[in-house]
Write a protein that holds these residues in place. Structure first.
Motif, PDB file in Angstrom:
ATOM      1  N   THR A   1      22.218  22.577   4.139  1.00 39.99           N
ATOM      2  CA  THR A   1      22.236  21.545   5.174  1.00 39.99           C
ATOM      3  C   THR A   1      23.494  20.695   5.043  1.00 39.99           C
ATOM      4  N   ARG A   2      23.987  20.243   6.210  1.00 39.36           N
ATOM      5  CA  ARG A   2      25.136  19.342   6.267  1.00 39.36           C
ATOM      6  C   ARG A   2      24.854  18.250   7.286  1.00 39.36           C
TER       7      ARG A   2
ATOM      8  N   GLY B   1      27.597  15.634  13.170  1.00 43.13           N
ATOM      9  CA  GLY B   1      28.602  14.673  13.599  1.00 43.13           C
ATOM     10  C   GLY B   1      29.931  14.815  12.898  1.00 43.13           C
ATOM     11  N   VAL B   2      30.013  15.686  11.875  1.00 40.29           N
ATOM     12  CA  VAL B   2      31.262  15.917  11.156  1.00 40.29           C
ATOM     13  C   VAL B   2      31.813  17.264  11.595  1.00 40.29           C
ATOM     14  N   ALA B   3      32.984  17.260  12.194  1.00 42.64           N
ATOM     15  CA  ALA B   3      33.562  18.481  12.751  1.00 42.64           C
ATOM     16  C   ALA B   3      33.695  19.550  11.679  1.00 42.64           C
ATOM     17  N   ALA B   4      33.199  20.760  11.986  1.00 40.84           N
ATOM     18  CA  ALA B   4      33.271  21.877  11.053  1.00 40.84           C
ATOM     19  C   ALA B   4      33.127  23.166  11.835  1.00 40.84           C
ATOM     20  N   ALA B   5      33.630  24.249  11.264  1.00 38.89           N
ATOM     21  CA  ALA B   5      33.573  25.537  11.937  1.00 38.89           C
ATOM     22  C   ALA B   5      32.178  26.140  11.891  1.00 38.89           C
ATOM     23  N   GLY B   6      31.390  25.774  10.897  1.00 38.19           N
ATOM     24  CA  GLY B   6      30.057  26.359  10.765  1.00 38.19           C
ATOM     25  C   GLY B   6      30.077  27.650   9.976  1.00 38.19           C
ATOM     26  N   ALA B   7      28.884  28.182   9.700  1.00 38.54           N
ATOM     27  CA  ALA B   7      28.747  29.398   8.914  1.00 38.54           C
ATOM     28  C   ALA B   7      29.112  30.627   9.743  1.00 38.54           C
TER      29      ALA B   7
ATOM     30  N   ASP C   1      14.560  10.946   9.282  1.00 38.83           N
ATOM     31  CA  ASP C   1      15.884  10.729   8.699  1.00 38.83           C
ATOM     32  C   ASP C   1      16.980  11.374   9.540  1.00 38.83           C
ATOM     33  N   ALA C   2      18.147  11.548   8.975  1.00 37.69           N
ATOM     34  CA  ALA C   2      19.370  11.809   9.725  1.00 37.69           C
ATOM     35  C   ALA C   2      19.406  13.178  10.398  1.00 37.69           C
ATOM     36  N   ARG C   3      20.242  13.240  11.431  1.00 34.65           N
ATOM     37  CA  ARG C   3      20.571  14.533  12.038  1.00 34.65           C
ATOM     38  C   ARG C   3      21.283  15.385  11.006  1.00 34.65           C
ATOM     39  N   ARG C   4      21.021  16.678  11.061  1.00 33.29           N
ATOM     40  CA  ARG C   4      21.711  17.600  10.162  1.00 33.29           C
ATOM     41  C   ARG C   4      21.871  18.943  10.864  1.00 33.29           C
ATOM     42  N   VAL C   5      22.673  19.809  10.285  1.00 27.27           N
ATOM     43  CA  VAL C   5      22.738  21.188  10.726  1.00 27.27           C
ATOM     44  C   VAL C   5      22.412  22.077   9.541  1.00 27.27           C
ATOM     45  N   PHE C   6      22.089  23.330   9.848  1.00 30.09           N
ATOM     46  CA  PHE C   6      21.588  24.269   8.857  1.00 30.09           C
ATOM     47  C   PHE C   6      22.494  25.498   8.842  1.00 30.09           C
ATOM     48  N   ASP C   7      23.216  25.684   7.752  1.00 32.96           N
ATOM     49  CA  ASP C   7      24.040  26.886   7.589  1.00 32.96           C
ATOM     50  C   ASP C   7      23.172  27.984   6.996  1.00 32.96           C
TER      51      ASP C   7
ATOM     52  N   ASP D   1      26.306  15.927  18.227  1.00 34.64           N
ATOM     53  CA  ASP D   1      26.655  15.843  16.813  1.00 34.64           C
ATOM     54  C   ASP D   1      26.408  17.171  16.097  1.00 34.64           C
ATOM     55  N   MET D   2      25.369  17.879  16.496  1.00 31.06           N
ATOM     56  CA  MET D   2      25.089  19.175  15.881  1.00 31.06           C
ATOM     57  C   MET D   2      26.145  20.205  16.262  1.00 31.06           C
TER      58      MET D   2
END
Length: 312
Positions: A6-7, A10-16, A160-166, A188-189
């Motif tokens: 999990t990350r 809202g933080v820019a990233a390329a993702g898995a 709790d906070a928004r997150r994404v799942f790699d 944000d996701m």
């Protein structure tokens, strides 16, 4: 990658890394009263086996799907909403374990139907669902914006906070029902690399279902992503919480070249239980993000009062 990382959203990233094609299944889940935990587990497993036999690798169950387990707790009392919610929180552990066992047995990723969960430091339970990987590892997303009914009657609080799942299937976001009606939640996701948003829902009117479906398609359009909606359906006179349910499972995409003109990848019938299964064409989605007829993901920051900290 066999598990889930999990990350923060809202933080820019390329993702898995993600497969170009992925078969997914969204449940239009009929709410029934189980006779025992084993009977409930067997019913879930039979449904999962059907979707897996059709090639699905990611299965999505609805918001408050876990309320079926509440009736199995000694705390459950018919006609008493507070007791039913307390009973559901008592069954959170067994409910998660059923889904961990199914994910391992069928070698799939599965989003378990949400249910109220007690969290230290929170006065009220939160509405939580778990994404479970084939190895049984899991991570959760809580609902963040509560409906009037949850606030005023259920006494369910924001989580709790928004997150994404790699995952080995790529980066996934989860927006629980009403959360999907708020663009920045999903934005944000997407910024954090998600190209699939799971949208478990539970609505007691047809209007409510359509609000969530309209939101699903809007988020798919502006985020240039896939959105998978899984609702509850049917009547459950034994339950004060999920007594009336309306919805249709659906899988949505941005309406652009190489993807459906109406943005509907697959749509089930209203209040018709069963799976909606479809292949997600991520290669087409990548092309749309790079060179679509429109580029809302890239052009997001050009709208009035857009947040400058969220690049495409």
């Amino acid at each position: 990658m066999s598990g889930i990382i999990t990350r923060p959203a809202g933080v820019a990233a390329a993702g898995a890394a993600r497969p170009d094609r992925l078969r997914v299944a969204a449940a239009n889940w009929a709410v029934l009263r189980p006779a025992s935990m084993q009977a409930l587990a067997d019913r879930l497993d039979a449904a999962v086996a059907d979707a897996v036999a059709d090639g699905a690798r990611l299965l999505v169950f609805p918001e408050y799907g876990g309320m079926e387990a509440a009736v199995l707790s000694p705390a459950f009392r018919s006609g008493d909403l507070a007791a039913e919610i307390a009973a559901a929180t008592a069954m959170a552990g067994p409910w998660l374990e059923v889904h961990r066992a199914m994910a391992r047995r069928h070698d799939i990723h599965i989003l378990a139907g949400s249910l109220p969960v007690r969290v230290p430091g929170h006065a009220w339970p939160v509405n939580r669902c778990w994404l479970v990987a084939p190895d049984g590892s899991h991570a959760h997303q809580d609902k963040r914006i509560m409906t009037r009914f949850e606030r005023e009657h259920w006494h369910i609080g924001a989580g709790d906070a928004r997150r994404v799942f790699d995952t080995s299937l790529g980066t996934i976001g989860i927006a629980i029902c009403y959360d999907a009606e708020f663009p920045l939640e999903v934005r944000d996701m997407v910024v954090a690399g998600a190209d699939i948003i799971l949208l478990p829902s539970c609505t007691d009117t047809v209007a409510g279902y359509h609000r969530v479906r309209v939101a699903a398609q809007a988020r798919a359009l502006e985020g240039q992503c896939f959105v998978i909606q899984s609702p509850t359906t049917g009547t459950a006179g034994w339950s004060e919480a999920v007594d009336v349910n309306h919805g249709a499972a659906g899988i949505f995409a941005p309406p652009d070249r190489g993807l459906p003109d109406d943005g509907v990848v697959r749509l089930g019938g209203l209040d018709q239980p069963g799976w909606v299964i479809a292949d997600l064409n991520r290669a087409a989605l990548r092309l749309v993000r790079q060179d679509g007829q429109v580029l809302p993901l890239r052009h997001w920051h050009e709208q009035a009062a857009a947040r400058p900290d969220q690049p495409a």
